[in-house]
Design a protein around this motif. Structure first.
Motif, mmCIF file in Angstrom:
data_model
loop_
_atom_site.group_PDB
_atom_site.id
_atom_site.type_symbol
_atom_site.label_atom_id
_atom_site.label_comp_id
_atom_site.label_asym_id
_atom_site.label_seq_id
_atom_site.Cartn_x
_atom_site.Cartn_y
_atom_site.Cartn_z
ATOM 1 N N TRP A 239 0.836 -1.194 0.000
ATOM 2 C CA TRP A 239 0.000 0.000 0.000
ATOM 3 C C TRP A 239 0.877 1.253 0.000
ATOM 4 O O TRP A 239 1.901 1.308 0.683
ATOM 5 N N ASN A 240 0.456 2.262 -0.754
ATOM 6 C CA ASN A 240 1.079 3.582 -0.702
ATOM 7 C C ASN A 240 0.320 4.419 0.320
ATOM 8 O O ASN A 240 -0.881 4.654 0.164
ATOM 9 N N SER A 241 0.995 4.844 1.385
ATOM 10 C CA SER A 241 0.304 5.565 2.450
ATOM 11 C C SER A 241 0.856 6.979 2.606
ATOM 12 O O SER A 241 2.025 7.250 2.307
ATOM 13 N N VAL A 242 -0.034 7.872 3.099
ATOM 14 C CA VAL A 242 0.321 9.273 3.294
ATOM 15 C C VAL A 242 -0.207 9.716 4.652
ATOM 16 O O VAL A 242 -1.396 9.563 4.949
ATOM 17 N N ALA A 243 0.690 10.281 5.480
ATOM 18 C CA ALA A 243 0.304 10.841 6.770
ATOM 19 C C ALA A 243 0.480 12.354 6.711
ATOM 20 O O ALA A 243 1.550 12.850 6.342
ATOM 21 N N LEU A 244 -0.570 13.093 7.061
ATOM 22 C CA LEU A 244 -0.521 14.554 7.064
ATOM 23 C C LEU A 244 -0.164 15.033 8.464
ATOM 24 O O LEU A 244 -0.836 14.700 9.439
ATOM 25 N N THR A 245 0.905 15.834 8.590
ATOM 26 C CA THR A 245 1.369 16.312 9.887
ATOM 27 C C THR A 245 0.670 17.619 10.257
ATOM 28 O O THR A 245 0.082 18.287 9.396
ATOM 29 N N PRO A 246 0.734 18.018 11.546
ATOM 30 C CA PRO A 246 0.132 19.298 11.957
ATOM 31 C C PRO A 246 0.728 20.497 11.223
ATOM 32 O O PRO A 246 0.090 21.548 11.125
ATOM 33 N N ASP A 247 1.961 20.347 10.701
ATOM 34 C CA ASP A 247 2.593 21.443 9.960
ATOM 35 C C ASP A 247 2.179 21.486 8.498
ATOM 36 O O ASP A 247 2.633 22.343 7.739
ATOM 37 N N GLY A 248 1.333 20.535 8.101
ATOM 38 C CA GLY A 248 0.875 20.511 6.720
ATOM 39 C C GLY A 248 1.757 19.719 5.786
ATOM 40 O O GLY A 248 1.548 19.736 4.564
ATOM 41 N N ASP A 249 2.755 19.018 6.331
ATOM 42 C CA ASP A 249 3.649 18.214 5.499
ATOM 43 C C ASP A 249 3.071 16.818 5.295
ATOM 44 O O ASP A 249 2.384 16.275 6.171
ATOM 45 N N ASN A 250 3.374 16.224 4.149
ATOM 46 C CA ASN A 250 2.976 14.853 3.859
ATOM 47 C C ASN A 250 4.154 13.917 4.072
ATOM 48 O O ASN A 250 5.238 14.133 3.513
ATOM 49 N N ILE A 251 3.944 12.894 4.902
ATOM 50 C CA ILE A 251 4.953 11.859 5.090
ATOM 51 C C ILE A 251 4.487 10.636 4.311
ATOM 52 O O ILE A 251 3.444 10.054 4.613
ATOM 53 N N VAL A 252 5.252 10.276 3.296
ATOM 54 C CA VAL A 252 4.870 9.192 2.393
ATOM 55 C C VAL A 252 5.727 7.965 2.691
ATOM 56 O O VAL A 252 6.948 8.069 2.811
ATOM 57 N N PHE A 253 5.074 6.813 2.845
ATOM 58 C CA PHE A 253 5.821 5.571 3.013
ATOM 59 C C PHE A 253 4.981 4.408 2.485
ATOM 60 O O PHE A 253 3.760 4.512 2.331
ATOM 61 N N VAL A 254 5.655 3.320 2.193
ATOM 62 C CA VAL A 254 5.006 2.114 1.677
ATOM 63 C C VAL A 254 4.701 1.180 2.847
ATOM 64 O O VAL A 254 5.505 1.034 3.773
ATOM 65 N N LEU A 255 3.532 0.559 2.801
ATOM 66 C CA LEU A 255 3.099 -0.356 3.850
ATOM 67 C C LEU A 255 2.937 -1.749 3.253
ATOM 68 O O LEU A 255 2.194 -1.940 2.286
ATOM 69 N N GLU A 256 3.667 -2.719 3.808
ATOM 70 C CA GLU A 256 3.562 -4.113 3.372
ATOM 71 C C GLU A 256 2.748 -4.874 4.416
ATOM 72 O O GLU A 256 3.129 -4.931 5.589
ATOM 73 N N LEU A 257 1.624 -5.472 3.994
ATOM 74 C CA LEU A 257 0.717 -6.104 4.945
ATOM 75 C C LEU A 257 0.447 -7.559 4.578
ATOM 76 O O LEU A 257 0.359 -7.914 3.403
ATOM 77 N N ALA A 315 -0.138 10.261 18.210
ATOM 78 C CA ALA A 315 1.025 9.925 19.032
ATOM 79 C C ALA A 315 0.542 9.385 20.370
ATOM 80 O O ALA A 315 -0.220 10.042 21.074
ATOM 81 N N ILE A 316 0.974 8.165 20.713
ATOM 82 C CA ILE A 316 0.623 7.602 22.011
ATOM 83 C C ILE A 316 1.416 8.351 23.085
ATOM 84 O O ILE A 316 2.607 8.591 22.942
ATOM 85 N N ASN A 317 0.740 8.725 24.149
ATOM 86 C CA ASN A 317 1.343 9.527 25.225
ATOM 87 C C ASN A 317 1.734 10.917 24.738
ATOM 88 O O ASN A 317 2.647 11.550 25.279
ATOM 89 N N GLY A 318 1.057 11.379 23.702
ATOM 90 C CA GLY A 318 1.310 12.718 23.183
ATOM 91 C C GLY A 318 0.033 13.315 22.636
ATOM 92 O O GLY A 318 -1.036 12.704 22.688
ATOM 93 N N GLN A 319 0.120 14.524 22.097
ATOM 94 C CA GLN A 319 -1.060 15.211 21.601
ATOM 95 C C GLN A 319 -1.076 15.338 20.087
ATOM 96 O O GLN A 319 -2.065 15.802 19.517
ATOM 97 N N GLU A 320 -0.001 14.956 19.421
ATOM 98 C CA GLU A 320 0.051 15.103 17.975
ATOM 99 C C GLU A 320 -0.903 14.124 17.304
ATOM 100 O O GLU A 320 -1.028 12.968 17.703
ATOM 101 N N THR A 321 -1.564 14.593 16.257
ATOM 102 C CA THR A 321 -2.478 13.746 15.501
ATOM 103 C C THR A 321 -2.642 14.327 14.106
ATOM 104 O O THR A 321 -2.299 15.487 13.853
ATOM 105 N N GLY A 322 -3.161 13.517 13.202
ATOM 106 C CA GLY A 322 -3.378 13.978 11.836
ATOM 107 C C GLY A 322 -4.066 12.906 11.016
ATOM 108 O O GLY A 322 -4.293 11.789 11.479
ATOM 109 N N SER A 323 -4.410 13.241 9.792
ATOM 110 C CA SER A 323 -5.099 12.287 8.924
ATOM 111 C C SER A 323 -4.096 11.324 8.292
ATOM 112 O O SER A 323 -2.898 11.621 8.165
ATOM 113 N N TRP A 324 -4.617 10.158 7.888
ATOM 114 C CA TRP A 324 -3.784 9.125 7.260
ATOM 115 C C TRP A 324 -4.640 8.369 6.256
ATOM 116 O O TRP A 324 -5.826 8.115 6.502
ATOM 117 N N SER A 325 -4.063 8.029 5.125
ATOM 118 C CA SER A 325 -4.786 7.261 4.113
ATOM 119 C C SER A 325 -3.809 6.379 3.356
ATOM 120 O O SER A 325 -2.590 6.607 3.377
#
Length: 331
Positions: A239-257, A315-325
């Motif tokens: 899977w091609n996945s994208v995580a959107l950070t609070p700063d508006g950046d996209n973190i792209v990585f591949v997911l093997e399941l 983030a576990i034990n943190g406050q950061e969060t964002g969308s992921w697809s």
């Protein structure tokens, strides 16, 4: 004595039935204690044919209930709200439900209660008898067990009695003030059943019209077990996945399941190597897993719909969060 010849129809019909289902039908106000404070939900349970169905409504709208079961006095159900599935179990006592809930595939748990929703109408809704019933007539030759299928429109009732060997229509049927009455004609003879609905059970007697034969008669609802859900779509693959950070950046990585039932294993593949996912499950079309990166642990939870995974990271034990697809990687 001709009524007892109905034993020809009387192959013993197994039933999954119980008294008391009438006690849970209707609208309820449910309250759940959460880490962010109490929330209130509307719960409605109905009988459609011989199947219990229901819905739960909150600020985000109404969703259908699944795996709804009631074995007096215990209730269990599942509801998916905003892509997250919760399982509720509770016990009915003194007209109120109390029990526990848990988030499927996660650690969130708590308690919930429910009370009848107050009605603005002076009179309660009329009782419903539509559906399938397992009926038993006591005769001199033994108990006669057949299935009674009923349809109801106000006081008017139609239906049939049946077994594996055939069916007969009921006649002159009515339901008034919780009293059911109908006739059955068999072998040229007419038999009348009169029974009172109380605590979810019909109890009364049968008698031969124009004759002297009679006996006790009763019926309880036949409850059909929920149909098994369709097999969940497989997550196996890349899977091609994208995580959107609070700063508006996209973190792209591949997911093997790789999926085995509700358990999932795999890796997140980034330019600096592979990172194994942890505590991964796929339940009711919801994927949940943890991943450790740069000394912190993050949780991803996403709903699979139309071949796409959509959800959020936090983030576990943190406050950061964002969308992921994520979308499947083309071969």
């Amino acid at each position: 004595m001709a009524f007892v010849t109905l034993i020809v129809l009387g192959v013993m019909i197994p039933s999954n039935s119980y008294a008391g289902v009438e006690d849970i039908l209707g609208k309820w106000v449910a309250k759940a204690v959460t880490p962010n404070g109490p929330i209130e939900l509307q719960l409605e349970i109905k009988m459609e044919g011989n199947q219990l169905v229901g819905a739960m409504a909150g600020l985000q709208g109404s969703v259908p209930l699944s795996n709804l079961k009631f074995e007096d006095p215990d209730l269990s159900l599942e509801a998916t709200l905003a892509g997250t599935t919760f399982k509720l179990t509770g016990t009915l006592k003194d007209g109120k439900f109390a029990g526990n809930y848990e988030q499927v595939g996660a650690d969130l748990k708590g308690i919930w209660t429910a009370e009848r929703k107050a009605s603005s109408a002076a009179a309660a809704d009329p009782a419903e008898i539509a559906g399938a019933w397992a009926s038993v007539a006591v005769t001199p030759h033994g108990d006669l067990t057949v299935t009674l299928d009923l349809k109801q429109e106000g006081d008017k009732v139609t239906g049939s009695v049946s077994s594996e060997t055939g069916a007969l229509p009921i006649q002159a049927a009515s339901f008034k003030e919780n009293m059911l009455q109908f006739d059955v004609v068999f072998g040229g003879n007419r038999y009348r059943i009169e029974a009172l609905l109380k605590d979810g059970k019909l109890s009364g007697q049968w008698s031969s019209v124009g004759g002297s034969d009679s006996g006790a008669w009763s019926a309880t609802r036949k409850i059909v077990a929920p149909a098994p859900s369709a097999a969940a779509a497989s997550l196996d693959g890349t899977w091609n996945s994208v995580a959107l950070t609070p700063d508006g950046d996209n973190i792209v990585f591949v997911l093997e399941l790789k999926q085995a039932g509700e358990n999932v294993t795999g890796n997140a593949v980034a330019p600096d190597g592979k990172i194994p996912i942890q505590k991964a499950t796929f339940v009711n079309s919801v994927l949940t897993f943890d991943i450790q990166y740069s000394g912190s642990t993050y949780r991803i939870q996403a709903n699979m719909e139309s071949g796409k995974l959509t959800g959020k990271w936090s983030a576990i034990n943190g406050q950061e969060t964002g969308s992921w697809s994520a979308t499947r990687k083309s071969p």
